[in-house]
Design a protein around this motif. Structure first.
Motif, PDB file in Angstrom:
ATOM      1  N   LEU A  85       0.687  -1.308   0.096  1.00 13.15           N
ATOM      2  CA  LEU A  85      -0.072  -0.090  -0.147  1.00 13.15           C
ATOM      3  C   LEU A  85       0.824   1.244  -0.016  1.00 13.15           C
ATOM      4  N   ASP A  86       1.908   1.283   0.814  1.00 15.41           N
ATOM      5  CA  ASP A  86       2.854   2.293   0.892  1.00 15.41           C
ATOM      6  C   ASP A  86       3.221   2.784  -0.644  1.00 15.41           C
ATOM      7  N   ALA A  87       4.074   1.680  -1.095  1.00 22.72           N
ATOM      8  CA  ALA A  87       4.322   1.911  -2.617  1.00 22.72           C
ATOM      9  C   ALA A  87       3.604   2.291  -3.651  1.00 22.72           C
ATOM     10  N   VAL A  88       2.255   1.789  -3.431  1.00 22.48           N
ATOM     11  CA  VAL A  88       1.284   2.161  -4.527  1.00 22.48           C
ATOM     12  C   VAL A  88       1.010   3.845  -4.151  1.00 22.48           C
ATOM     13  N   VAL A  89       0.868   4.193  -3.025  1.00 23.87           N
ATOM     14  CA  VAL A  89       0.723   5.653  -2.656  1.00 23.87           C
ATOM     15  C   VAL A  89       1.849   6.249  -3.309  1.00 23.87           C
ATOM     16  N   TRP A  90       3.063   5.977  -3.052  1.00 24.06           N
ATOM     17  CA  TRP A  90       4.162   6.355  -3.473  1.00 24.06           C
ATOM     18  C   TRP A  90       4.183   6.802  -5.105  1.00 24.06           C
ATOM     19  N   LEU A  91       3.888   5.657  -5.623  1.00 26.09           N
ATOM     20  CA  LEU A  91       3.736   5.593  -7.363  1.00 26.09           C
ATOM     21  C   LEU A  91       2.999   6.478  -7.669  1.00 26.09           C
ATOM     22  N   ALA A  92       1.679   6.671  -7.092  1.00 32.80           N
ATOM     23  CA  ALA A  92       0.553   7.752  -7.531  1.00 32.80           C
ATOM     24  C   ALA A  92       1.035   8.966  -7.451  1.00 32.80           C
ATOM     25  N   GLY A  93       1.787   9.360  -6.326  1.00 37.08           N
ATOM     26  CA  GLY A  93       2.261  10.689  -6.257  1.00 37.08           C
ATOM     27  C   GLY A  93       3.452  11.183  -7.076  1.00 37.08           C
ATOM     28  N   HIS A  94       4.264   9.972  -7.451  1.00 35.65           N
ATOM     29  CA  HIS A  94       5.184  10.344  -8.506  1.00 35.65           C
ATOM     30  C   HIS A  94       4.650  10.606  -9.637  1.00 35.65           C
ATOM     31  N   LEU A  95       3.686   9.717 -10.359  1.00 33.13           N
ATOM     32  CA  LEU A  95       3.195  10.038 -11.489  1.00 33.13           C
ATOM     33  C   LEU A  95       2.415  11.206 -11.778  1.00 33.13           C
ATOM     34  N   ARG A  96       1.917  11.708 -10.599  1.00 29.57           N
ATOM     35  CA  ARG A  96       1.042  12.871 -10.580  1.00 29.57           C
ATOM     36  C   ARG A  96       2.078  14.104 -10.882  1.00 29.57           C
ATOM     37  N   GLN A  97       3.160  14.165 -10.219  1.00 28.89           N
ATOM     38  CA  GLN A  97       4.263  15.223 -10.056  1.00 28.89           C
ATOM     39  C   GLN A  97       5.340  15.030 -11.326  1.00 28.89           C
ATOM     40  N   ARG A  98       5.416  14.114 -11.998  1.00 29.97           N
ATOM     41  CA  ARG A  98       6.466  13.474 -12.883  1.00 29.97           C
ATOM     42  C   ARG A  98       6.649  14.539 -13.636  1.00 29.97           C
ATOM     43  N   TRP A  99       5.717  15.163 -14.649  1.00 27.75           N
ATOM     44  CA  TRP A  99       5.745  15.858 -15.549  1.00 27.75           C
ATOM     45  C   TRP A  99       5.123  17.235 -15.014  1.00 27.75           C
ATOM     46  N   PRO A 100       5.501  18.779 -15.772  1.00 30.23           N
ATOM     47  CA  PRO A 100       4.715  19.725 -15.445  1.00 30.23           C
ATOM     48  C   PRO A 100       3.322  19.509 -16.244  1.00 30.23           C
ATOM     49  N   ALA A 101       2.415  20.324 -15.448  1.00 27.80           N
ATOM     50  CA  ALA A 101       0.832  20.217 -16.045  1.00 27.80           C
ATOM     51  C   ALA A 101       0.756  20.489 -17.616  1.00 27.80           C
ATOM     52  N   GLY A 102       0.192  19.772 -18.244  1.00 25.71           N
ATOM     53  CA  GLY A 102       0.120  19.787 -19.905  1.00 25.71           C
ATOM     54  C   GLY A 102       1.138  19.064 -20.511  1.00 25.71           C
ATOM     55  N   SER A 103       2.051  18.427 -19.955  1.00 26.52           N
ATOM     56  CA  SER A 103       3.348  17.781 -20.707  1.00 26.52           C
ATOM     57  C   SER A 103       3.417  16.275 -20.556  1.00 26.52           C
ATOM     58  N   GLY A 104       4.047  15.630 -20.984  1.00 24.36           N
ATOM     59  CA  GLY A 104       4.387  14.330 -20.715  1.00 24.36           C
ATOM     60  C   GLY A 104       3.118  13.460 -21.116  1.00 24.36           C
ATOM     61  N   ALA A 105       2.832  12.240 -21.216  1.00 26.42           N
ATOM     62  CA  ALA A 105       1.642  11.529 -21.413  1.00 26.42           C
ATOM     63  C   ALA A 105       1.945  10.094 -20.546  1.00 26.42           C
ATOM     64  N   LEU A 106       0.685   9.492 -20.157  1.00 25.75           N
ATOM     65  CA  LEU A 106       0.866   8.199 -19.358  1.00 25.75           C
ATOM     66  C   LEU A 106      -0.423   7.460 -19.904  1.00 25.75           C
ATOM     67  N   ALA A 107      -0.015   6.051 -20.129  1.00 23.23           N
ATOM     68  CA  ALA A 107      -1.056   5.038 -20.337  1.00 23.23           C
ATOM     69  C   ALA A 107      -0.850   3.908 -19.493  1.00 23.23           C
ATOM     70  N   VAL A 108      -1.880   3.378 -18.509  1.00 15.34           N
ATOM     71  CA  VAL A 108      -1.377   2.642 -17.588  1.00 15.34           C
ATOM     72  C   VAL A 108      -2.613   1.393 -17.389  1.00 15.34           C
ATOM     73  N   ILE A 109      -2.325   0.361 -17.204  1.00 16.57           N
ATOM     74  CA  ILE A 109      -3.322  -0.676 -17.324  1.00 16.57           C
ATOM     75  C   ILE A 109      -3.017  -1.295 -15.453  1.00 16.57           C
ATOM     76  N   THR A 110      -4.130  -1.006 -14.535  1.00 16.74           N
ATOM     77  CA  THR A 110      -4.192  -1.471 -13.515  1.00 16.74           C
ATOM     78  C   THR A 110      -5.589  -1.909 -13.002  1.00 16.74           C
ATOM     79  N   HIS A 111      -5.550  -2.904 -12.077  1.00 17.92           N
ATOM     80  CA  HIS A 111      -6.948  -3.487 -11.387  1.00 17.92           C
ATOM     81  C   HIS A 111      -7.051  -2.439 -10.066  1.00 17.92           C
ATOM     82  N   ASP A 112      -6.096  -1.472  -9.788  1.00 21.10           N
ATOM     83  CA  ASP A 112      -6.050  -0.921  -8.449  1.00 21.10           C
ATOM     84  C   ASP A 112      -7.043   0.317  -8.842  1.00 21.10           C
ATOM     85  N   ARG A 113      -8.223   0.313  -8.488  1.00 23.23           N
ATOM     86  CA  ARG A 113      -9.172   1.479  -8.765  1.00 23.23           C
ATOM     87  C   ARG A 113      -9.118   2.690  -8.250  1.00 23.23           C
TER      88      ARG A 113
END
Length: 599
Positions: free
Chosen positions: A157-185
Motif C-alpha cells: 500500500l505504501d508503494a502504491v501511494v508513492w507511485l501515484a504521487g510520483h506519476l502525478r508530479q513527474r511532468w509539469p501540467a499539460g506535458s508528458g503522457a501516461l497510459a496505464v493498465i491496473t486493477h487498482d481502482r
C-alpha cells in the motif's frame, strides 16, 4: 498541439482468440493521463504493446512524433539476471551524478526495498523484488511517454501511494503522457484523467478516472437500454457505493450527471447491514473468535505479536493492514487455529467454521484434470444470495464464466478463472467466517465488482488482508493495522494508517546518540527516505573508492617494475594514475559532503 502517438485503424488478431482489436483509432497527446480497463483477455495489454511499438498490428499503423522517447514496463520480467540492482536502476551513471538528482533518489527510496543490496544480482531477487527494480529502472530515466502494464503488482500500500504521487508530479501540467493498465481502482482515480475501456475489439473513451468512468458507463447503458442487465445492475450498485461512500471521488467529472443521479436515488445501500448481522448471529451465535491479551513469539524467542486484544463479532467486516512481515499472516493464523499463542488465550465459538481464500491456487491441484461442471456439480445444489436461491451454474455466471467454459478442464483455466472458481467452492461450503488473503490477484475491474457484489450478500464474518485500498474500503466496514507487533484500530481508515506509517518510519530513523526526542532526520534536515538514500550513496562511494585504490596500487606496481626507457608507456600509465587519483579525490570530497549531511 499534435498527438504524441496516433493509432489509425489498428487491427490485431491471434490464432486462438480471433480479433482482439478491430479498426481502433485513437491518440495520446501531451498532458494525457489514461487508465486502461476491461475484462481479462479483451486486449488491454495488446493495445499498450501496439502503442509502444512492442507489437506490430496486422493492419493499420501507429505513428510517433519525431524523436519521441517512450518508456514501457511489461508484465514480464525482462531484466538481465546477471546485472546488479545498481546497473538496472542507474546504469553507468557515476554515484555523484545519480545521487545528486532528487528524483532518482526518490525513486530508489520509494521502490527499491531496504533489504535489497545495491550490488545484488537480479537473478538472486524474488519475483516481487525484480518487479519493483524493473519499474524503478524505467522511472529513473527521462521519457516523453510512459506505458505501464500493471505497475502496482507486487507493490504494498505504501508503494502504491508513492507511485501515484510520483506519476502525478513527474511532468509539469499539460506535458508528458501516461497510459496505464491496473486493477487498482484507487490508483486509477488518483492518477488518471481519462479512461479507455477495451471491449469487443473496440476502445471507448471516458472523461475522468475510475469513478467518473463508472458514472458515464451507467448513463451510457441506461440510454442505450443495454441488454446486459446483470452487468448494468452491478455497475449501478458500484455507482451507489462511489456516490454514497466516497462522494469526493466524483467531484472531478465535467459532464452532466442529472440522469445518473436519478438512478442513484433509486438504488438501495450496497449492503443491508442489519439483515446480514441478524443472519450472521443466527449462524454463529454471539461468540466468534476472541484473542485475549495474546503474544506470539518465533521459535528463537523473538516477538512477532504483542498484547493482542481483539474480539471478532458475528457479521463483522474487517480489513487488516500492515507491511510485508508485520505479522498479518500470524494474526490470521491465530483466528484459524494454525498458529498457537505463546501467551494469552484464544477463545472460539462452538459453531465457527473458518475458510481461507489464500494467495496460492494449490488447493485446485488435486482436481486439475476435472472439468469445471463436474467439480461444481458435486457441491451444493443451491446457494442463497441476497434472498434469492441460485444454482452453482448461476453463481458461475455471476463470476464471469461462460457456458462453454463449464466443460473446460480446471488445469486449462486462466489464473483469474481459477481464482474465481476457488472462491465459489469456498462459498458453496458455507463457512461462517471467511478470510480473504490478497483476493485481487489476477482480477480485472469488472470481475472485482462482481465478487464485491457477491460478498455484499454473504452473511458471515469477513476478514480481508489486501494492499488494494479500494477493495478494503468497499467490502469492509472497519480497518485495523499491525504496527510494531501490536494491533491498532483505525477509526480514520486507510488515511490514518498511512499517517501512522510515516510517523513509524521517522521514529525508526532516530539515531543512537541523538538528543532525546530528536531524530537524525530532524538534525540533518533529511526525511527518512532521503536519509536511507544518502546512506546507500555513501556505501556505494566506499565500494567505488576501494576498487579505485586497488587500481592505484596496480599502476604503482607497473611503474616500478617497467622499463624506464619506455617513455610512451610510462607517460600513458602516469596519466592514467593521475586520472584515477583525481577521481578518488573527487569521490572522497563527495563522501565527506554526504557524511556531513547525516550529522
Amino acid at each position: 498541439m499534435p498527438p504524441l502517438i496516433v493509432a489509425e485503424k489498428v487491427h490485431v488478431a491471434f490464432p486462438t482468440a480471433g480479433p482482439v482489436l478491430r479498426d481502433v483509432t485513437l491518440g495520446l497527446a501531451e498532458g494525457d493521463r489514461v487508465g486502461v480497463v476491461g475484462r481479462n483477455g479483451d486486449g488491454k495489454s495488446t493495445l499498450l504493446r501496439v502503442l509502444a511499438h512492442e507489437l506490430e498490428p496486422d493492419s493499420g499503423r501507429v505513428t510517433w512524433r519525431r524523436d519521441l522517447a517512450v518508456g514501457y514496463v511489461d508484465q514480464s520480467d525482462v531484466l538481465d539476471p546477471a546485472a546488479t540492482v545498481r546497473d538496472a536502476v542507474v546504469g553507468d551513471a557515476l554515484d555523484h551524478e545519480w545521487a545528486g538528482d532528487a528524483r532518482t533518489r526518490d525513486i530508489v527510496s520509494g521502490l527499491v526495498p531496504p533489504d535489497v543490496a545495491w550490488e545484488a544480482r537480479i537473478g538472486e531477487l524474488s519475483g516481487g523484488q525484480r518487479r519493483r527494480v524493473a519499474l524503478a529502472s524505467v522511472l529513473a530515466r527521462s521519457w516523453d511517454v510512459l506505458v505501464l502494464d500493471e505497475p502496482t503488482n507486487h507493490l504494498d500500500l505504501d508503494a502504491v501511494v508513492w507511485l501515484a504521487g510520483h506519476l502525478r508530479q513527474r511532468w509539469p501540467a499539460g506535458s508528458g503522457a501516461l497510459a496505464v493498465i491496473t486493477h487498482d481502482r484507487w490508483f486509477l482515480d488518483e492518477v488518471c484523467t481519462t479512461t479507455w475501456e477495451v471491449h469487443d475489439g473496440t476502445v471507448d473513451a471516458f472523461e475522468g478516472g475510475y469513478a467518473a468512468y463508472v458514472l458515464q458507463r451507467v448513463e451510457r447503458d441506461r440510454q442505450a437500454a443495454a441488454s446486459e442487465a446483470r452487468r448494468q445492475n452491478l455497475m449501478r450498485k458500484e455507482l451507489a457505493w462511489l456516490r454514497r461512500g466516497a462522494p469526493a471521488r466524483t467531484s472531478k467529472p465535467k459532464f452532466r450527471i442529472d440522469a445518473a443521479n436519478e438512478l442513484i436515488g433509486r438504488e438501495p445501500p450496497v449492503r443491508d447491514g442489519v439483515e446480514l448481522t441478524q443472519l450472521a448471529t443466527a449462524r454463529l451465535g454471539k461468540d466468534v473468535v476472541d484473542l485475549l491479551d495474546v503474544d506470539v513469539d518465533l521459535p528463537d524467542g523473538r516477538p512477532v505479536l504483542r498484547d493482542i486484544e481483539w474480539r471478532i463479532g458475528p457479521g463483522e467486516r474487517t480489513g487488516i493492514l500492515g507491511v510485508n512481515g508485520a505479522g498479518k499472516s500470524t494474526l490470521l493464523g491465530l483466528v484459524t487455529g494454525d498458529v498457537a499463542a505463546s501467551r494469552g488465550r484464544v477463545k472460539r465459538g462452538k459453531t465457527v467454521e473458518v475458510a481461507v481464500l489464500s494467495q496460492s491456487l494449490h488447493e485446485l491441484d488435486d482436481v486439475a484434470e476435472e472439468r469445471v461442471s463436474d467439480l461444481v456439480g458435486r457441491q451444493r445444489a443451491t446457494y442463497v444470495a441476497g434472498g434469492k436461491e441460485l444454482t452453482p451454474g448461476q453463481l458461475l455466471e455471476r463470476l464471469g464464466f461462460r457456458t462453454q467454459q463449464l466443460s473446460t478442464p480446471i488445469k486449462d483455466l486462466s489464473g483469474g478463472q481459477r481464482r474465481r472458481l476457488q472462491l465459489l467452492l469456498i462459498l458453496l461450503a458455507e463457512p461462517n467466517v471467511l478470510i480473504l488473503d490478497e483476493p485481487t490477484n489476477d482480477m480485472d475491474t469488472d470481475m472485482l465488482t462482481a465478487i464485491e457484489d457477491l460478498l455484499d450478500t454473504w452473511p458471515g464474518t469477513l476478514l480481508v488482508v489486501s494492499h488494494d485500498r479500494y477493495l478494503l474500503e468497499r467490502v469492509t466496514d472497519q480497518q485495523y493495522a499491525i504496527l510494531d507487533g501490536r494491533l491498532r484500530h483505525l477509526p480514520g481508515g486507510v488515511d490514518e494508517y498511512l499517517v501512522l506509517r510515516e510517523k513509524q518510519e521517522q521514529e525508526r530513523d532516530s539515531a543512537a546518540g541523538a538528543p532525546r526526542g530528536v531524530s537524525q532526520s530532524e538534525q540533518s534536515g533529511l526525511s527518512g527516505a532521503e536519509r536511507r538514500s544518502v546512506q546507500k550513496d555513501i556505501a556505494s562511494l566506499e565500494r567505488r573508492m576501494e576498487k579505485l585504490s586497488a587500481s592505484v596500487d596496480a599502476l604503482h606496481a607497473w611503474l616500478a617494475a617497467h622499463d624506464q626507457s619506455d617513455y610512451e608507456g610510462l607517460q600513458r600509465h602516469t596519466e592514467e594514475l593521475r586520472t584515477v587519483e583525481d577521481e578518488i579525490a573527487r569521490l572522497e570530497e563527495r563522501w565527506l559532503e554526504l557524511s556531513e549531511s547525516l550529522d
